[in-house]
Design an enzyme around this catalytic site. Structure first.
Site, PDB file in Angstrom:
ATOM      1  N   HIS A 244       1.025  -0.906   0.654  1.00 39.33           N
ATOM      2  CA  HIS A 244      -0.223  -0.065  -0.203  1.00 39.33           C
ATOM      3  C   HIS A 244       0.990   1.367  -0.050  1.00 39.33           C
ATOM      4  CE1 HIS A 244      -4.043   2.354   1.284  1.00 39.33           C
ATOM      5  NE2 HIS A 244      -2.346   2.886   1.250  1.00 39.33           N
ATOM      6  N   GLU A 245       1.729   1.407   1.178  1.00 36.60           N
ATOM      7  CA  GLU A 245       2.486   2.322   0.807  1.00 36.60           C
ATOM      8  C   GLU A 245       3.174   2.613  -0.240  1.00 36.60           C
ATOM      9  OE1 GLU A 245       0.669   3.531   4.189  1.00 36.60           O
ATOM     10  OE2 GLU A 245       2.031   4.445   3.132  1.00 36.60           O
TER      11      GLU A 245
ATOM     12  N   HIS B 117       1.318   5.051  -2.037  1.00 38.82           N
ATOM     13  CA  HIS B 117       1.794   6.432  -2.083  1.00 38.82           C
ATOM     14  C   HIS B 117       3.584   7.043  -2.200  1.00 38.82           C
ATOM     15  CE1 HIS B 117      -2.028   6.406  -0.354  1.00 38.82           C
ATOM     16  NE2 HIS B 117      -1.479   5.658   0.472  1.00 38.82           N
TER      17      HIS B 117
END
Lengths: 193, 92
Positions: free
Chosen positions: A128-129, A132
């Site tokens: 997920h990160e 980003h």
């Protein structure tokens, strides 16, 4: 999928090469450095398989493009962590590269070994990160890796079509990528689930 | 936050309106100076939160919404306004 306002991305020549490093003083007591490195290598590999970007691990934390560390409470970036559960991690938009995980969490790679009811899967958060780090915001698609919440003791490590559409619209498509391959992995994951 | 709050199926009375507002502010849905009389923006903010989380859009703090507010999550705001500073540094 959504971008960050202004659609920031890494603006080097394609194929893009990004280095990453871990803050050796800021790791988690729940996992060995080897386990952490293996998890992140796998997580970076998921994104590298869909876009023409390669991620190379380096020892040099100061020079690395992506800087990964586990930090507790107020760690000087204006967004203090909040202890067990709550906020698990945060990242900065491109081309900043900082990826911070909350040291207070019970990070796990294997729920057969880690029995805590508040254990959090490191690979799911890493995938997920990294989304980003590359420039994706949060998705409203619940199966997407970029969906903002994650239940304790649950795993979500594969990219969903929404994630792939978003990141490929920023960086193009990895020449070896096949949609059937992605769908096959989704199907196998769903069957596994 | 202690983990006892984070049961998978929390009872709705665990979360009060001010905590919901704090959550909505934290993740980019409410401005910092949102005052209590501004019920309209609270309902709008909650509707945007429900839309962004793929939840039924009711504008009300229903149990589905409360369950999501209590789940662990990424600290990055959902509604990132261009003025959002902490996470929107862009350049190195």
């Amino acid at each position: 999928y959504v971008y960050f306002p202004g659609r920031p991305r890494w603006t080097r020549d394609v194929p893009l090469k990004l280095t990453y490093a871990f803050s050796q003083e800021n790791l988690t007591p729940h996992l060995t450095p080897t386990e952490i490195r293996r998890v992140f290598r796998r997580a970076f590999g998921k994104w590298a398989s869909v876009i023409p970007v390669s991620f190379i691990e380096t020892e040099d934390y100061v020079v690395a493009d992506i800087k990964i560390g586990f930090f507790g409470g107020d760690h000087g970036d204006g967004e203090p962590f909040d202890g067990v559960l709550g906020v698990l991690a945060h990242t900065f938009s491109p081309e900043n590269g900082r990826l911070h995980l909350d040291k207070a969490e019970t990070w796990a790679v294997d729920f057969d070994k880690e029995k805590s009811t508040v254990a959090i899967d490191l690979e799911s958060v890493a995938v997920h990160e990294i989304g980003h780090v590359l420039g994706l915001g949060h998705s409203s698609v619940k199966d997407a890796a970029m969906y903002p919440t994650l239940k304790p003791r649950s795993k979500k490590v594969d990219l969903y079509i929404d994630d792939v559409d978003g990141v490929q619209s920023l960086y193009g498509t990895n020449p070896n990528f096949t949609l059937s391959g992605l769908l096959a992995s989704e199907t196998s994951t769903n069957l596994a689930d | 936050r202690n983990p006892s709050q984070f049961t998978i199926n929390p009872s709705p009375d665990v979360v009060n309106i001010s905590e919901i507002k704090r959550h909505l502010h934290r993740f980019g849905y409410l401005p910092r100076n949102n005052n209590d009389s501004d019920a309209v923006s609270f309902e709008q903010a909650l509707s945007r939160y429900q839309k962004n989380l793929g939840l039924p859009i009711t504008g009300k703090p229903d149990s589905d919404t409360l369950s999501h507010i209590l789940l662990p999550r990424c600290g990055f705001p959902d509604d990132v306004e261009p003025k959002t500073t902490a996470f929107h540094t862009g350049q190195k």
